[in-house]
Design a protein around this motif. Structure first.
Motif, PDB file in Angstrom:
ATOM      1  N   SER A   1      46.753  43.590  42.741  1.00 29.75           N
ATOM      2  CA  SER A   1      45.587  44.405  43.367  1.00 29.75           C
ATOM      3  C   SER A   1      45.368  43.602  44.843  1.00 29.75           C
ATOM      4  N   GLY A   2      46.647  43.380  45.031  1.00 32.57           N
ATOM      5  CA  GLY A   2      46.792  42.827  46.835  1.00 32.57           C
ATOM      6  C   GLY A   2      47.134  40.984  46.999  1.00 32.57           C
ATOM      7  N   GLU A   3      47.514  40.653  45.533  1.00 36.26           N
ATOM      8  CA  GLU A   3      47.711  39.346  45.339  1.00 36.26           C
ATOM      9  C   GLU A   3      48.725  38.525  46.651  1.00 36.26           C
ATOM     10  N   GLY A   4      49.920  40.095  46.444  1.00 37.08           N
ATOM     11  CA  GLY A   4      51.206  39.509  47.519  1.00 37.08           C
ATOM     12  C   GLY A   4      51.903  39.326  46.234  1.00 37.08           C
ATOM     13  N   LEU A   5      53.127  39.594  47.414  1.00 32.71           N
ATOM     14  CA  LEU A   5      54.704  39.013  46.787  1.00 32.71           C
ATOM     15  C   LEU A   5      55.416  38.043  45.660  1.00 32.71           C
ATOM     16  N   CYS A   6      54.746  37.076  45.273  1.00 29.82           N
ATOM     17  CA  CYS A   6      54.650  36.135  44.196  1.00 29.82           C
ATOM     18  C   CYS A   6      53.993  37.425  42.712  1.00 29.82           C
ATOM     19  N   HIS A   7      52.529  37.609  43.006  1.00 32.69           N
ATOM     20  CA  HIS A   7      52.547  38.351  41.944  1.00 32.69           C
ATOM     21  C   HIS A   7      53.054  39.310  41.865  1.00 32.69           C
ATOM     22  N   GLU A   8      53.272  40.410  42.670  1.00 30.68           N
ATOM     23  CA  GLU A   8      54.147  41.608  42.526  1.00 30.68           C
ATOM     24  C   GLU A   8      55.533  41.390  41.318  1.00 30.68           C
ATOM     25  N   LEU A   9      56.373  40.243  41.559  1.00 26.81           N
ATOM     26  CA  LEU A   9      57.666  39.622  40.862  1.00 26.81           C
ATOM     27  C   LEU A   9      57.180  38.671  39.407  1.00 26.81           C
ATOM     28  N   GLY A  10      56.018  39.164  39.447  1.00 31.41           N
ATOM     29  CA  GLY A  10      55.534  37.835  37.982  1.00 31.41           C
ATOM     30  C   GLY A  10      55.885  36.405  38.859  1.00 31.41           C
ATOM     31  N   LEU A  11      55.987  35.920  39.148  1.00 30.66           N
ATOM     32  CA  LEU A  11      56.477  34.948  40.006  1.00 30.66           C
ATOM     33  C   LEU A  11      55.402  33.380  40.433  1.00 30.66           C
ATOM     34  N   SER A  12      54.392  33.876  40.190  1.00 32.17           N
ATOM     35  CA  SER A  12      53.245  33.145  41.175  1.00 32.17           C
ATOM     36  C   SER A  12      52.871  32.308  40.593  1.00 32.17           C
ATOM     37  N   ARG A  13      52.823  31.594  39.398  1.00 35.85           N
ATOM     38  CA  ARG A  13      53.397  30.353  38.723  1.00 35.85           C
ATOM     39  C   ARG A  13      54.279  29.594  39.103  1.00 35.85           C
ATOM     40  N   GLU A  14      55.737  29.883  39.067  1.00 30.63           N
ATOM     41  CA  GLU A  14      56.054  29.373  39.669  1.00 30.63           C
ATOM     42  C   GLU A  14      56.784  28.656  41.053  1.00 30.63           C
ATOM     43  N   VAL A  15      55.109  29.076  41.744  1.00 33.94           N
ATOM     44  CA  VAL A  15      55.434  28.931  43.188  1.00 33.94           C
ATOM     45  C   VAL A  15      55.070  28.103  43.572  1.00 33.94           C
ATOM     46  N   ASP A  16      54.658  27.057  43.476  1.00 30.52           N
ATOM     47  CA  ASP A  16      54.202  25.502  43.705  1.00 30.52           C
ATOM     48  C   ASP A  16      53.133  25.336  44.678  1.00 30.52           C
ATOM     49  N   ILE A  17      53.084  26.134  45.671  1.00 30.05           N
ATOM     50  CA  ILE A  17      51.764  26.237  46.764  1.00 30.05           C
ATOM     51  C   ILE A  17      52.145  27.740  47.829  1.00 30.05           C
ATOM     52  N   ILE A  18      51.521  28.086  47.244  1.00 32.42           N
ATOM     53  CA  ILE A  18      50.977  30.370  47.130  1.00 32.42           C
ATOM     54  C   ILE A  18      49.871  29.592  48.985  1.00 32.42           C
ATOM     55  N   MET A  19      50.280  30.094  50.193  1.00 30.65           N
ATOM     56  CA  MET A  19      49.441  29.818  51.428  1.00 30.65           C
ATOM     57  C   MET A  19      49.455  31.630  52.020  1.00 30.65           C
ATOM     58  N   GLY A  20      48.364  31.799  52.169  1.00 33.63           N
ATOM     59  CA  GLY A  20      47.798  33.322  53.101  1.00 33.63           C
ATOM     60  C   GLY A  20      46.857  33.371  53.976  1.00 33.63           C
TER      61      GLY A  20
END
Length: 396
Positions: A219-238
């Motif tokens: 849904s356009g969330e970015g690379l972290c979500h595409e790779l299933g790693l969003s919860r492993e990243v402490d700070i996501i900036m966009g």
């Protein structure tokens, strides 16, 4: 002797090595697609915009901006901490946290302020920041402001990063920072490896999704979500200034992180809040990004086609899944000449030179939009082929 002589001397030096910069004005954008602009009275095909999904001139964003002004006024007129915040902010941060699947979100005025504010809030003297050598200037400046030790690792070189992490194991805090899509090359960060290294060495991991937001992810969330790693990243900036076609930036993470930044990020605390019109347009853009996945699909297809068109005509361009397609030409003077000749033929494609890119890698940074047509891109590729033939005829 004038007190400005040293400035004039430096300006002349920059001109002599094709590194002087000037600001050019766009007269108008032609049509809602945003693919054509008018500069100095001439119509140009726009191949240098970050308007990846073609939303900047979408009627829905413009109508939302008008409604925002009618309800909340033209400007916020104060910091968010001095009555500059309102319902549109709260609603947007809630929507962002849900979209990103994180506990909380915080909206900043722009990407530069987000990166400088967050990094300088998270680390300081006695800490170490590990930054990819090709990270955006706003990340570099945030590290400088923080006064933490700046450890630059070779681009996407995880062995070099681990070497630096081992050398600085005694640092009070460790922060790894990277773009997920690198703005001048269009390539991707090795996020899985970065997550593994952050775990192994007890570091925080911050990623900049400015050029991935709206472009990558289901849904356009970015690379972290595409790779299933969003919860492993402490700070996501966009940011909202690229695929979203608007302005502003955000940070997502745990409630503890966002709450801390609210009291420590100076670029947030001491800046006037975004105008209501901007916030309203972001709301409209977020809905479109989430619901109209066909725009991302078309963007990927056009990016792949344009790469293929350039290769068919003998140009060397790297593989990639992003709309950023660099044509590396080497010297700044050559890149400027290509850019001028493209403009003469009706194409806006800006030369990118040092220090934005490393010395010897000046380039034309082409960017495709979902609203371009294949006919437009074929025509642009033909113009490039003709320019190269002309320059080779001149012995270059």
């Amino acid at each position: 002797m004038s007190r400005y002589d040293w400035m004039e001397e430096e300006w002349e030096r920059l001109k002599s090595v094709s590194l002087a910069r000037s600001i050019r004005s766009v007269d108008a954008v032609i049509g809602e697609e945003g693919t054509w602009i008018r500069v100095s009275g001439k119509s140009l095909l726009n191949l240098s915009s970050n308007n990846y999904l073609g939303l900047a001139h979408d009627p829905r964003l413009k109508a939302a901006a008008v409604r925002g002004i009618e309800e909340w006024g033209a400007g916020a007129t104060a910091s968010r901490f001095v009555l500059g915040s309102h319902g549109l902010y709260e609603q947007l941060e809630q929507r962002l946290a849900e979209w990103k699947g994180r506990e909380a979100a915080l909206v900043f005025a722009n990407g530069y302020q987000a990166n400088t504010g967050v990094i300088s809030a998270l680390v300081g003297r006695g800490d170490a920041v590990f930054s990819d050598r090709l990270n955006h200037a706003s990340i570099v400046d945030g590290i400088v402001l923080s006064r933490a030790e700046h450890c630059r690792y070779r681009h996407n070189d995880m062995e070099h990063l681990e070497y630096l992490l081992k050398r600085h194991q005694g640092a009070r805090r460790k922060l790894i920072v990277t773009d997920t899509v690198f703005s001048m090359d269009g390539d991707l960060a090795p996020l899985a490896d970065l997550v593994e290294l952050k775990r192994r060495y007890g570091a925080l991991l911050m990623v900049d999704e400015a050029h991935a937001g709206g472009v990558l992810g289901r849904s356009g969330e970015g690379l972290c979500h595409e790779l299933g790693l969003s919860r492993e990243v402490d700070i996501i900036m966009g940011t909202f200034s690229k695929a979203f076609g608007s302005y502003g930036a955000y940070v997502c993470g745990a409630t503890s992180v966002v709450r801390y930044l609210t009291s420590k990020a100076r670029s947030l605390i001491y800046s006037t809040a975004l105008p209501p019109s901007v916030l309203a347009s972001i709301h409209a853009a977020l809905t479109i990004v989430q619901e109209e996945g066909e725009r991302r699909k078309r963007l990927r297809e056009l990016g792949s086609r344009f790469r293929g068109m350039l290769r068919e005509r003998g140009f060397s361009v790297a593989e990639g899944r992003t709309p950023i397609i660099p044509l590396v030409l080497g010297e700044s003077g050559v890149a400027l000449q290509y850019s001028r000749m493209l403009e003469e033929r009706g194409i806006a494609a800006v030369a990118i030179r040092p220090p934005t890119v490393p010395a010897g890698t000046a380039r034309i940074r082409f960017t495709v939009m979902a609203t371009h047509t294949t006919t437009e891109l074929e025509w642009a590729a033909d113009q490039l082929q003709q320019i190269r033939a002309e320059l080779q005829w001149e012995g270059r």
